[in-house]
Design a protein around this motif. Structure first.
Motif, PDB file in Angstrom:
ATOM      1  N   UNK A  97      14.345  74.962  -3.587  1.00 23.76           N
ATOM      2  CA  UNK A  97      14.065  76.164  -2.457  1.00 23.76           C
ATOM      3  C   UNK A  97      12.445  75.331  -2.027  1.00 23.76           C
ATOM      4  N   UNK A  98      12.021  74.153  -2.241  1.00 25.66           N
ATOM      5  CA  UNK A  98      10.303  73.352  -1.932  1.00 25.66           C
ATOM      6  C   UNK A  98      10.522  73.052  -0.376  1.00 25.66           C
ATOM      7  N   UNK A  99      11.593  73.082   0.044  1.00 23.57           N
ATOM      8  CA  UNK A  99      11.263  72.648   1.919  1.00 23.57           C
ATOM      9  C   UNK A  99      12.392  73.464   2.305  1.00 23.57           C
ATOM     10  N   UNK A 100      12.056  73.612   3.843  1.00 20.03           N
ATOM     11  CA  UNK A 100      12.759  74.543   4.602  1.00 20.03           C
ATOM     12  C   UNK A 100      13.572  74.300   4.688  1.00 20.03           C
ATOM     13  N   UNK A 101      14.979  74.286   4.902  1.00 23.64           N
ATOM     14  CA  UNK A 101      16.406  73.490   5.527  1.00 23.64           C
ATOM     15  C   UNK A 101      16.232  72.526   7.184  1.00 23.64           C
ATOM     16  N   UNK A 102      15.642  72.984   7.628  1.00 19.75           N
ATOM     17  CA  UNK A 102      15.142  72.404   9.012  1.00 19.75           C
ATOM     18  C   UNK A 102      14.628  71.000   8.571  1.00 19.75           C
ATOM     19  N   UNK A 103      13.817  71.000   7.672  1.00 21.37           N
ATOM     20  CA  UNK A 103      12.724  70.148   7.690  1.00 21.37           C
ATOM     21  C   UNK A 103      13.694  69.528   6.480  1.00 21.37           C
ATOM     22  N   UNK A 104      14.698  69.735   5.981  1.00 21.26           N
ATOM     23  CA  UNK A 104      14.988  69.062   4.959  1.00 21.26           C
ATOM     24  C   UNK A 104      16.689  68.225   5.438  1.00 21.26           C
ATOM     25  N   UNK A 105      16.739  68.602   6.519  1.00 17.15           N
ATOM     26  CA  UNK A 105      18.313  68.512   7.450  1.00 17.15           C
ATOM     27  C   UNK A 105      17.598  67.269   7.910  1.00 17.15           C
ATOM     28  N   UNK A 106      16.656  67.449   8.776  1.00 14.27           N
ATOM     29  CA  UNK A 106      15.878  66.042   9.464  1.00 14.27           C
ATOM     30  C   UNK A 106      15.897  65.278   8.422  1.00 14.27           C
ATOM     31  N   UNK A 107      14.928  65.130   7.281  1.00 15.95           N
ATOM     32  CA  UNK A 107      14.379  64.357   6.865  1.00 15.95           C
ATOM     33  C   UNK A 107      15.382  63.544   6.154  1.00 15.95           C
ATOM     34  N   UNK A 108      16.489  64.078   5.846  1.00 17.59           N
ATOM     35  CA  UNK A 108      17.855  63.737   4.724  1.00 17.59           C
ATOM     36  C   UNK A 108      18.624  62.876   6.303  1.00 17.59           C
ATOM     37  N   UNK A 109      18.614  63.165   7.208  1.00 19.43           N
ATOM     38  CA  UNK A 109      18.967  62.300   8.049  1.00 19.43           C
ATOM     39  C   UNK A 109      19.221  61.458   8.599  1.00 19.43           C
ATOM     40  N   UNK A 110      17.459  60.936   8.514  1.00 17.70           N
ATOM     41  CA  UNK A 110      17.090  59.978   9.112  1.00 17.70           C
ATOM     42  C   UNK A 110      16.641  59.244   7.449  1.00 17.70           C
ATOM     43  N   UNK A 111      16.364  59.524   6.674  1.00 20.83           N
ATOM     44  CA  UNK A 111      16.637  59.059   5.083  1.00 20.83           C
ATOM     45  C   UNK A 111      18.166  57.835   5.222  1.00 20.83           C
ATOM     46  N   UNK A 112      19.228  58.717   5.542  1.00 20.83           N
ATOM     47  CA  UNK A 112      20.804  57.925   5.646  1.00 20.83           C
ATOM     48  C   UNK A 112      20.672  57.075   6.502  1.00 20.83           C
ATOM     49  N   UNK A 113      20.583  57.220   7.719  1.00 21.84           N
ATOM     50  CA  UNK A 113      20.848  56.361   8.963  1.00 21.84           C
ATOM     51  C   UNK A 113      19.577  55.426   8.516  1.00 21.84           C
ATOM     52  N   UNK A 114      18.754  55.642   8.622  1.00 22.15           N
ATOM     53  CA  UNK A 114      17.837  54.245   7.629  1.00 22.15           C
ATOM     54  C   UNK A 114      18.183  53.681   6.761  1.00 22.15           C
ATOM     55  N   UNK A 115      19.170  54.237   5.419  1.00 21.64           N
ATOM     56  CA  UNK A 115      19.834  53.809   4.482  1.00 21.64           C
ATOM     57  C   UNK A 115      21.137  52.459   5.009  1.00 21.64           C
ATOM     58  N   UNK A 116      21.494  52.923   5.705  1.00 23.26           N
ATOM     59  CA  UNK A 116      23.057  52.298   6.597  1.00 23.26           C
ATOM     60  C   UNK A 116      22.318  51.025   7.470  1.00 23.26           C
ATOM     61  N   UNK A 117      21.399  51.583   8.099  1.00 19.68           N
ATOM     62  CA  UNK A 117      20.713  50.500   9.005  1.00 19.68           C
ATOM     63  C   UNK A 117      20.593  49.493   8.375  1.00 19.68           C
ATOM     64  N   UNK A 118      19.304  49.482   7.535  1.00 22.69           N
ATOM     65  CA  UNK A 118      19.710  48.513   6.225  1.00 22.69           C
ATOM     66  C   UNK A 118      20.787  47.828   6.214  1.00 22.69           C
ATOM     67  N   UNK A 119      21.856  47.919   5.636  1.00 25.36           N
ATOM     68  CA  UNK A 119      22.946  47.800   5.171  1.00 25.36           C
ATOM     69  C   UNK A 119      23.724  47.250   5.775  1.00 25.36           C
TER      70      UNK A 119
END
Length: 241
Positions: free
Chosen positions: A67-89
């Motif tokens: 609980x060190x990060x707000x849900x909205x910030x977590x969701x946005x950051x996680x979604x961006x990282x997942x998209x970057x991961x898929x984009x590279x691959x």
């Protein structure tokens, strides 16, 4: 008598003269190039970025669990990282050098268990499972029009998915976004685990592990259609209860 001065090194019985054959044959002041051309350089940069994504995602998951990060910030950051991961691959050369996640982690000494699970699922935790909705006073309850809109959106997502399967549109590129829309729409309607809802997540994981252009087999397509029809029926039953 010899003086008692201590030698700065251990004395040896034989003198040693360095061999010229062992002398450095490279200029130690010269920059060592890891890549011989632009293609190789781009490949190494992509692999380095994937490494950074995994490390960052693991830290993000731990922060979310604490609980060190707000849900909205977590969701946005996680979604961006997942998209970057898929984009590279998505690049064939990068995918070939990467191999698979377990091999990549072993090669570079990574563990990152939280990131591994999140990459396997391919969705932020806040999307995977609907957050429990807090009870509000009646005056603060969402209006009927908003609730009806979410229900219609979820139903349309199920129907779009079933139609895509019937039309033999079986690639990951087609089905994965529709499944993501479906689970997101469902979570806006209810946080209850209705019958066969877990099937949606299971198929998201299956599709997430496929290549972009890869398609389901006819047998997998029939199974997906069957499971999604059951999930849709379970969703409709929840609305009636």
């Amino acid at each position: 008598m010899y003086g008692s001065q201590q030698l700065a090194y251990a004395p040896t019985p034989y003198s040693y003269t360095p061999s010229s054959n062992l002398a450095a044959t490279i200029n130690l002041d010269q920059e060592v190039k890891l890549a011989d051309n632009a293609t190789e350089r781009e490949l190494y940069e992509s692999l380095a970025e994937i490494y950074s994504i995994i490390v960052t995602l693991d830290a993000l998951e731990k922060a979310y669990l604490r609980d060190s990060i707000q849900e909205s910030e977590y969701t946005e950051t996680c979604d961006r990282l997942l998209r970057q991961y898929k984009s590279n691959l998505a690049d064939d050369n990068v995918a070939a050098a990467f191999g698979d996640l377990e091999r990549f982690k072993l090669e570079w000494g990574l563990e990152a268990p939280k990131a591994t699970e999140r990459l396997r699922i391919g969705l932020p935790a806040t999307v995977e499972t609907a957050p429990a909705q807090q009870q509000r006073p009646t005056s603060q309850q969402p209006n009927n029009n908003a609730a009806a809109t979410h229900i219609v959106s979820a139903s349309e997502s199920f129907i779009t998915l079933l139609d895509a399967i019937k039309l033999n549109m079986l690639s990951k590129e087609t089905l994965h976004p529709i499944l993501v829309d479906t689970i997101q729409a469902v979570n806006k309607v209810t946080d209850r685990d209705f019958e066969n809802k877990a099937k949606i997540i299971q198929w998201l994981i299956t599709l997430n592990q496929m290549r972009v252009a890869e398609e389901l087999s006819p047998e997998q397509a029939r199974e997906l259609q069957f499971d999604m029809q059951l999930a849709y029926d379970g969703f409709k039953s929840t609305l009636q209860s």
